[in-house]
Design a protein around this motif. Structure first.
Motif, PDB file in Angstrom:
ATOM      1  N   LEU A 101     -13.575 -22.353  24.156  1.00  0.00           N
ATOM      2  CA  LEU A 101     -14.956 -23.098  23.844  1.00  0.00           C
ATOM      3  C   LEU A 101     -15.657 -22.889  22.676  1.00  0.00           C
ATOM      4  O   LEU A 101     -16.324 -23.678  21.954  1.00  0.00           O
ATOM      5  CB  LEU A 101     -15.789 -23.145  25.256  1.00  0.00           C
ATOM      6  N   GLY A 102     -15.838 -21.684  22.218  1.00  0.00           N
ATOM      7  CA  GLY A 102     -16.499 -21.202  21.043  1.00  0.00           C
ATOM      8  C   GLY A 102     -15.972 -21.687  19.814  1.00  0.00           C
ATOM      9  O   GLY A 102     -16.656 -22.035  18.876  1.00  0.00           O
ATOM     10  N   ASN A 103     -14.633 -22.014  19.989  1.00  0.00           N
ATOM     11  CA  ASN A 103     -13.828 -22.503  18.804  1.00  0.00           C
ATOM     12  C   ASN A 103     -13.934 -24.279  18.745  1.00  0.00           C
ATOM     13  O   ASN A 103     -13.372 -24.894  18.003  1.00  0.00           O
ATOM     14  CB  ASN A 103     -12.437 -22.067  18.668  1.00  0.00           C
ATOM     15  N   GLY A 104     -14.905 -24.560  19.698  1.00  0.00           N
ATOM     16  CA  GLY A 104     -14.846 -26.229  19.684  1.00  0.00           C
ATOM     17  C   GLY A 104     -13.775 -27.019  20.261  1.00  0.00           C
ATOM     18  O   GLY A 104     -13.633 -28.117  20.315  1.00  0.00           O
ATOM     19  N   GLU A 105     -13.107 -26.363  21.016  1.00  0.00           N
ATOM     20  CA  GLU A 105     -11.909 -26.804  21.667  1.00  0.00           C
ATOM     21  C   GLU A 105     -12.170 -27.276  23.003  1.00  0.00           C
ATOM     22  O   GLU A 105     -13.200 -27.063  23.699  1.00  0.00           O
ATOM     23  CB  GLU A 105     -10.505 -25.715  21.851  1.00  0.00           C
ATOM     24  N   MET A 106     -11.009 -28.181  23.848  1.00  0.00           N
ATOM     25  CA  MET A 106     -11.271 -28.706  25.250  1.00  0.00           C
ATOM     26  C   MET A 106     -10.438 -27.700  25.866  1.00  0.00           C
ATOM     27  O   MET A 106      -9.402 -27.318  25.644  1.00  0.00           O
ATOM     28  CB  MET A 106     -10.576 -29.909  25.122  1.00  0.00           C
ATOM     29  N   MET A 107     -11.007 -27.611  27.266  1.00  0.00           N
ATOM     30  CA  MET A 107     -10.357 -26.805  28.246  1.00  0.00           C
ATOM     31  C   MET A 107     -10.491 -27.564  29.540  1.00  0.00           C
ATOM     32  O   MET A 107     -11.385 -28.231  29.978  1.00  0.00           O
ATOM     33  CB  MET A 107     -11.176 -25.423  28.511  1.00  0.00           C
ATOM     34  N   LEU A 108      -9.376 -27.201  30.513  1.00  0.00           N
ATOM     35  CA  LEU A 108      -9.256 -27.769  31.648  1.00  0.00           C
ATOM     36  C   LEU A 108      -9.605 -26.895  32.732  1.00  0.00           C
ATOM     37  O   LEU A 108      -8.837 -25.887  32.853  1.00  0.00           O
ATOM     38  CB  LEU A 108      -7.946 -28.475  32.018  1.00  0.00           C
ATOM     39  N   LEU A 109     -10.291 -27.088  33.790  1.00  0.00           N
ATOM     40  CA  LEU A 109     -10.663 -26.515  34.878  1.00  0.00           C
ATOM     41  C   LEU A 109     -10.396 -27.148  36.264  1.00  0.00           C
ATOM     42  O   LEU A 109     -10.793 -28.376  36.191  1.00  0.00           O
ATOM     43  CB  LEU A 109     -11.963 -25.691  34.697  1.00  0.00           C
ATOM     44  N   PHE A 110      -9.941 -26.350  37.218  1.00  0.00           N
ATOM     45  CA  PHE A 110     -10.051 -26.961  38.726  1.00  0.00           C
ATOM     46  C   PHE A 110     -10.900 -26.397  39.535  1.00  0.00           C
ATOM     47  O   PHE A 110     -10.548 -25.039  39.891  1.00  0.00           O
ATOM     48  CB  PHE A 110      -8.673 -27.099  39.152  1.00  0.00           C
ATOM     49  N   PRO A 111     -12.178 -26.780  39.553  1.00  0.00           N
ATOM     50  CA  PRO A 111     -13.183 -25.873  40.226  1.00  0.00           C
ATOM     51  C   PRO A 111     -12.750 -25.402  41.802  1.00  0.00           C
ATOM     52  O   PRO A 111     -13.300 -24.709  42.094  1.00  0.00           O
ATOM     53  CB  PRO A 111     -14.542 -27.096  40.452  1.00  0.00           C
ATOM     54  N   GLU A 112     -11.956 -26.281  42.316  1.00  0.00           N
ATOM     55  CA  GLU A 112     -11.561 -26.052  43.638  1.00  0.00           C
ATOM     56  C   GLU A 112     -10.425 -24.890  43.783  1.00  0.00           C
ATOM     57  O   GLU A 112     -10.244 -24.063  44.698  1.00  0.00           O
ATOM     58  CB  GLU A 112     -10.626 -27.205  44.175  1.00  0.00           C
ATOM     59  N   GLY A 113      -9.860 -24.302  42.372  1.00  0.00           N
ATOM     60  CA  GLY A 113      -9.218 -23.016  42.435  1.00  0.00           C
ATOM     61  C   GLY A 113      -7.696 -23.473  42.766  1.00  0.00           C
ATOM     62  O   GLY A 113      -6.993 -23.992  41.605  1.00  0.00           O
ATOM     63  N   ASN A 114      -7.042 -23.348  43.734  1.00  0.00           N
ATOM     64  CA  ASN A 114      -5.723 -23.653  43.944  1.00  0.00           C
ATOM     65  C   ASN A 114      -5.604 -25.272  44.333  1.00  0.00           C
ATOM     66  O   ASN A 114      -6.699 -25.732  44.607  1.00  0.00           O
ATOM     67  CB  ASN A 114      -5.051 -22.892  45.184  1.00  0.00           C
TER      68      ASN A 114
END
Length: 199
Positions: A101-114
């Motif tokens: 994120l510090g490099n200005g990129e996009m990241m995918l997260l799944f808040p539910e976890g599994n």
């Protein structure tokens, strides 16, 4: 980057022809700067679906077992993944996510976890999504995946407007509180798409 673009094209073709993927809301995704895509999680096909129809590369965490050999490590790294240990806090993965994120990129997260075993969203998410939102200036975009990955049956994906987090950041809210705000916006997308669920 070349392997990523080739993989994205192949996934887009398969998702469009086999699962009739229909995508809405791509206009909400910023063209530059750090972005966190937060989505519900139904299948291992979710990351390709979420990343194949947008122009910017999408980074994501994957279980460390997928990086067990030099070949698989090289492949998944070029496809945008980085390893995370399951079952506890992985400081290395946290630092890597902050660096992405510090490099200005996009990241995918799944808040539910599994992945959800029932296909229904979990009531509560994990604190990780809130942690990354608080530790960065990233724009958080909620997303909701509708349907199942059955051949020749439609899968839908909808990106929503950015989650308003300025007040929570100023109030120094906890990571769990921020995750709940993110989850509430994913649920709103679900309700707009499928109708409110009975509680």
């Amino acid at each position: 980057m070349m392997l990523y673009r080739i993989g994205r094209l192949i996934c887009r073709i398969v998702l469009s022809l086999v699962f009739f993927a229909k995508i809405k809301g791509r206009e909400h995704i910023p063209a530059e700067g750090p972005v966190i895509i937060c989505s519900n999680h139904k299948s291992n096909l979710d990351p390709p679906l979420l990343g194949s129809y947008i122009k910017r590369p999408l980074r994501f965490m994957a279980k460390e077992e997928m990086f067990s050999s030099k070949w698989s490590e090289a492949l998944f790294t070029r496809l945008g993944a980085f390893p995370v240990k399951r079952g506890g806090s992985d400081r290395g993965a946290l630092r890597k996510g902050i660096s992405v994120l510090g490099n200005g990129e996009m990241m995918l997260l799944f808040p539910e976890g599994n992945r959800s075993k029932t296909g229904e969203m979990k009531e509560e998410g994990l604190a990780g999504a809130g942690f990354f939102a608080l530790k960065s200036d990233a724009v958080v975009i909620p997303a909701y995946i509708r349907g199942t990955y059955k051949p020749f049956r439609r899968v839908g994906l909808r990106y929503g407007p950015p989650v308003p987090l300025e007040d929570l950041r100023n109030e120094k809210a906890s990571a769990r509180e921020v995750t709940e705000q993110i989850m509430s916006h994913i649920r709103m997308l679900r309700d707009e798409t499928e109708g409110p669920k009975e509680r």
